[in-house]
Design a protein around this motif. Structure first.
Motif, PDB file in Angstrom:
ATOM      1  N   GLY A  32       0.840  -1.188   0.000  1.00 19.22           N
ATOM      2  CA  GLY A  32       0.000   0.000   0.000  1.00 19.22           C
ATOM      3  C   GLY A  32       0.877   1.241   0.000  1.00 19.22           C
ATOM      4  O   GLY A  32       1.521   1.546   1.012  1.00 19.22           O
ATOM      5  N   VAL A  33       0.926   1.946  -1.129  1.00 19.95           N
ATOM      6  CA  VAL A  33       1.767   3.135  -1.276  1.00 19.95           C
ATOM      7  C   VAL A  33       0.903   4.373  -1.110  1.00 19.95           C
ATOM      8  O   VAL A  33       0.005   4.633  -1.912  1.00 19.95           O
ATOM      9  N   ASN A  34       1.155   5.136  -0.050  1.00 22.44           N
ATOM     10  CA  ASN A  34       0.355   6.316   0.268  1.00 22.44           C
ATOM     11  C   ASN A  34       0.910   7.539  -0.455  1.00 22.44           C
ATOM     12  O   ASN A  34       2.045   7.960  -0.193  1.00 22.44           O
ATOM     13  N   LEU A  35       0.115   8.104  -1.362  1.00 19.42           N
ATOM     14  CA  LEU A  35       0.474   9.353  -2.024  1.00 19.42           C
ATOM     15  C   LEU A  35      -0.408  10.449  -1.437  1.00 19.42           C
ATOM     16  O   LEU A  35      -1.613  10.504  -1.690  1.00 19.42           O
ATOM     17  N   GLU A  36       0.226  11.326  -0.657  1.00 21.49           N
ATOM     18  CA  GLU A  36      -0.524  12.284   0.151  1.00 21.49           C
ATOM     19  C   GLU A  36      -0.025  13.714  -0.083  1.00 21.49           C
ATOM     20  O   GLU A  36       1.174  13.940  -0.290  1.00 21.49           O
ATOM     21  N   HIS A  37      -0.964  14.647  -0.020  1.00 20.32           N
ATOM     22  CA  HIS A  37      -0.620  16.063  -0.121  1.00 20.32           C
ATOM     23  C   HIS A  37      -1.204  16.777   1.083  1.00 20.32           C
ATOM     24  O   HIS A  37      -2.282  16.422   1.568  1.00 20.32           O
ATOM     25  N   PHE A  38      -0.471  17.793   1.564  1.00 24.72           N
ATOM     26  CA  PHE A  38      -0.832  18.487   2.788  1.00 24.72           C
ATOM     27  C   PHE A  38      -0.942  19.993   2.533  1.00 24.72           C
ATOM     28  O   PHE A  38      -0.180  20.553   1.744  1.00 24.72           O
ATOM     29  N   ALA A  39      -1.861  20.610   3.217  1.00 23.12           N
ATOM     30  CA  ALA A  39      -2.027  22.061   3.119  1.00 23.12           C
ATOM     31  C   ALA A  39      -0.819  22.757   3.735  1.00 23.12           C
ATOM     32  O   ALA A  39      -0.257  22.290   4.731  1.00 23.12           O
ATOM     33  N   PHE A  40      -0.444  23.873   3.145  1.00 27.59           N
ATOM     34  CA  PHE A  40       0.658  24.670   3.692  1.00 27.59           C
ATOM     35  C   PHE A  40       0.101  25.691   4.676  1.00 27.59           C
ATOM     36  O   PHE A  40      -0.794  26.475   4.355  1.00 27.59           O
ATOM     37  N   GLY A  41       0.610  25.662   5.895  1.00 27.63           N
ATOM     38  CA  GLY A  41       0.228  26.666   6.866  1.00 27.63           C
ATOM     39  C   GLY A  41      -1.025  26.377   7.660  1.00 27.63           C
ATOM     40  O   GLY A  41      -1.506  27.245   8.394  1.00 27.63           O
ATOM     41  N   GLU A  42      -1.556  25.141   7.541  1.00 26.75           N
ATOM     42  CA  GLU A  42      -2.744  24.787   8.316  1.00 26.75           C
ATOM     43  C   GLU A  42      -2.938  23.287   8.266  1.00 26.75           C
ATOM     44  O   GLU A  42      -2.333  22.585   7.455  1.00 26.75           O
ATOM     45  N   GLY A  43      -3.773  22.779   9.146  1.00 29.07           N
ATOM     46  CA  GLY A  43      -4.170  21.379   9.100  1.00 29.07           C
ATOM     47  C   GLY A  43      -3.176  20.426   9.732  1.00 29.07           C
ATOM     48  O   GLY A  43      -2.176  20.814  10.347  1.00 29.07           O
ATOM     49  N   LEU A  44      -3.485  19.129   9.549  1.00 31.02           N
ATOM     50  CA  LEU A  44      -2.730  18.047  10.159  1.00 31.02           C
ATOM     51  C   LEU A  44      -1.547  17.628   9.294  1.00 31.02           C
ATOM     52  O   LEU A  44      -1.475  17.968   8.120  1.00 31.02           O
ATOM     53  N   GLY A  45      -0.645  16.841   9.908  1.00 21.27           N
ATOM     54  CA  GLY A  45       0.469  16.286   9.156  1.00 21.27           C
ATOM     55  C   GLY A  45       1.424  15.546  10.063  1.00 21.27           C
ATOM     56  O   GLY A  45       1.638  15.934  11.222  1.00 21.27           O
ATOM     57  N   ALA A  46       1.995  14.434   9.573  1.00 23.15           N
ATOM     58  CA  ALA A  46       3.035  13.733  10.325  1.00 23.15           C
ATOM     59  C   ALA A  46       4.229  14.662  10.499  1.00 23.15           C
ATOM     60  O   ALA A  46       4.452  15.575   9.694  1.00 23.15           O
ATOM     61  N   GLU A  47       5.000  14.422  11.560  1.00 23.90           N
ATOM     62  CA  GLU A  47       6.076  15.349  11.896  1.00 23.90           C
ATOM     63  C   GLU A  47       7.417  14.638  12.039  1.00 23.90           C
ATOM     64  O   GLU A  47       7.528  13.632  12.749  1.00 23.90           O
ATOM     65  N   LEU A  48       8.413  15.183  11.391  1.00 21.48           N
ATOM     66  CA  LEU A  48       9.789  14.740  11.579  1.00 21.48           C
ATOM     67  C   LEU A  48      10.307  15.235  12.924  1.00 21.48           C
ATOM     68  O   LEU A  48      11.042  14.531  13.628  1.00 21.48           O
ATOM     69  N   ALA A  49       9.953  16.467  13.289  1.00 21.45           N
ATOM     70  CA  ALA A  49      10.285  17.071  14.575  1.00 21.45           C
ATOM     71  C   ALA A  49       9.031  17.768  15.092  1.00 21.45           C
ATOM     72  O   ALA A  49       8.168  18.145  14.297  1.00 21.45           O
ATOM     73  N   PRO A  50       8.879  17.928  16.411  1.00 20.01           N
ATOM     74  CA  PRO A  50       7.667  18.561  16.943  1.00 20.01           C
ATOM     75  C   PRO A  50       7.400  19.912  16.292  1.00 20.01           C
ATOM     76  O   PRO A  50       8.288  20.757  16.185  1.00 20.01           O
ATOM     77  N   GLY A  51       6.170  20.070  15.813  1.00 14.88           N
ATOM     78  CA  GLY A  51       5.813  21.295  15.097  1.00 14.88           C
ATOM     79  C   GLY A  51       4.390  21.698  15.351  1.00 14.88           C
ATOM     80  O   GLY A  51       3.812  21.411  16.406  1.00 14.88           O
ATOM     81  N   ALA A  52       3.775  22.330  14.359  1.00 14.04           N
ATOM     82  CA  ALA A  52       2.454  22.908  14.534  1.00 14.04           C
ATOM     83  C   ALA A  52       1.382  21.866  14.802  1.00 14.04           C
ATOM     84  O   ALA A  52       0.459  22.097  15.591  1.00 14.04           O
ATOM     85  N   SER A  53       1.454  20.700  14.150  1.00 16.37           N
ATOM     86  CA  SER A  53       0.408  19.694  14.317  1.00 16.37           C
ATOM     87  C   SER A  53       0.346  19.176  15.742  1.00 16.37           C
ATOM     88  O   SER A  53      -0.720  18.787  16.229  1.00 16.37           O
ATOM     89  N   SER A  54       1.477  19.137  16.436  1.00 16.68           N
ATOM     90  CA  SER A  54       1.509  18.665  17.815  1.00 16.68           C
ATOM     91  C   SER A  54       1.437  19.811  18.812  1.00 16.68           C
ATOM     92  O   SER A  54       1.545  19.598  20.020  1.00 16.68           O
ATOM     93  N   GLY A  55       1.266  21.030  18.309  1.00 17.85           N
ATOM     94  CA  GLY A  55       1.156  22.182  19.182  1.00 17.85           C
ATOM     95  C   GLY A  55       2.477  22.713  19.696  1.00 17.85           C
ATOM     96  O   GLY A  55       2.510  23.590  20.570  1.00 17.85           O
ATOM     97  N   ALA A  56       3.589  22.210  19.146  1.00 18.49           N
ATOM     98  CA  ALA A  56       4.907  22.625  19.622  1.00 18.49           C
ATOM     99  C   ALA A  56       5.432  23.870  18.920  1.00 18.49           C
ATOM    100  O   ALA A  56       6.467  24.404  19.303  1.00 18.49           O
TER     101      ALA A  56
END
Length: 302
Positions: A32-56
């Motif tokens: 199962g190959v997930n091809l995903e696009h994310f909004a810039f500057g808003e919304g959810l997203g997986a994080e490499l380092a703590p960021g906006a999605s986790s409230g950091a």
């Protein structure tokens, strides 16, 4: 009595009917190959380092947005090269926003003949928090975009973030979907009851999946590759008991498409490809077609 989802009953592994996949195989494997696009500057997203999605940190979260978009710009192309090299099909789990963001990448998978399954509009949102009418509209919008571009509506669905409302299976069946990948509760397909007839739940992994493995548990590239090989080998061993199994491998190009991880993944997939005479390497849609054609009572939930 505890509350129940009411979609299917309990079916113990031991004592299930014996049947096999095409060629007499006891194990079916799909990617199962997930091809995903994310909004810039808003919304959810997986994080490499703590960021906006986790409230950091605040939006715009350039670090994590760019990391995720690396998958569409580079990582996914490396993955396609590996799949071509090993002659492996896949099921593409597609955000419909990808048609506007990276149409050439979607076209490359289309040219390979890969299956296209619905994966919402974008992984910047969850459908589970929407009122039923809005969730229905989300499913309809994503489905219509895929039907327009692919010439046929998708048959399978994986919710962004695997997030379901209580109505999601009903809405998917209402929209014409035949299978869902949201439920990881079994190693065989399971029929779910809905208001609009049966919907097949095909196992989608939450263990052999690069997000929980690499992002959540911080497994290394070699650990994840070893996990794939060990899962495959153990299932192949268990297949001798005659109970047919499904093994899914969930991949996200922004994670697995990093060069050092791709090198480890290639070794693991080559291990599987070298044993294609003993297993059935297919797509999620292929699993559905075979399982749906079995005699009544063959798979749980009927």
């Amino acid at each position: 009595m505890l509350p129940s989802h009411g979609r299917h009953g309990y079916h113990p592994w031991r004592g299930r009917p014996r049947w096999s996949w095409p060629g007499g195989a006891g194990l079916a494997v799909y990617l199962g190959v997930n091809l995903e696009h994310f909004a810039f500057g808003e919304g959810l997203g997986a994080e490499l380092a703590p960021g906006a999605s986790s409230g950091a940190g605040p939006h715009p979260d350039v670090l994590n947005y760019a990391w995720r978009d690396y998958g569409n710009r580079v990582g996914a192309w490396r993955l396609i090269e590996t799949l071509d090299e090993l002659s492996l099909p896949c099921t593409v789990l597609l955000n419909s926003a990808m048609y506007d963001h990276a149409p050439g990448l979607v076209a490359a998978h289309r040219a390979r003949g890969d299956e296209m399954a619905g994966h919402g509009r974008t992984n910047s949102e969850r459908q589970s928090v929407l009122p039923e009418a809005e969730e229905r509209a989300l499913i309809a919008e994503a489905t219509a975009a895929m039907a327009r571009h692919e010439g046929v509506a998708p048959r399978g669905w994986l919710s962004p973030w695997i997030a379901e409302s209580r109505a999601t299976p009903d809405l998917l069946a209402e929209a014409g979907y035949r299978y869902t990948l949201n439920w990881c509760s079994d190693d065989q397909p399971v029929w779910h009851k809905t208001r609009h007839g049966p919907l097949m739940a095909i196992p989608y992994p939450q263990e052999v999946n690069d997000i929980p493995s690499i992002v959540a548990r911080k497994d290394g590239a070699s650990q994840f590759a070893e996990m794939i090989v060990d899962d495959f080998d153990e299932r192949l061993r268990q297949a001798r008991d005659g109970v047919a199994q499904v093994m899914g491998i969930a991949l996200h190009p922004y994670i697995i498409g990093q060069p050092y991880r791709m090198r480890a993944l290639r070794r693991a997939l080559a291990h599987i490809a070298a044993r294609r005479d003993r297993v059935w390497i297919t797509t999620a849609g292929g699993v559905f077609d075979h399982a749906a054609a079995l005699p009544p009572g063959s798979i749980p939930g009927e």
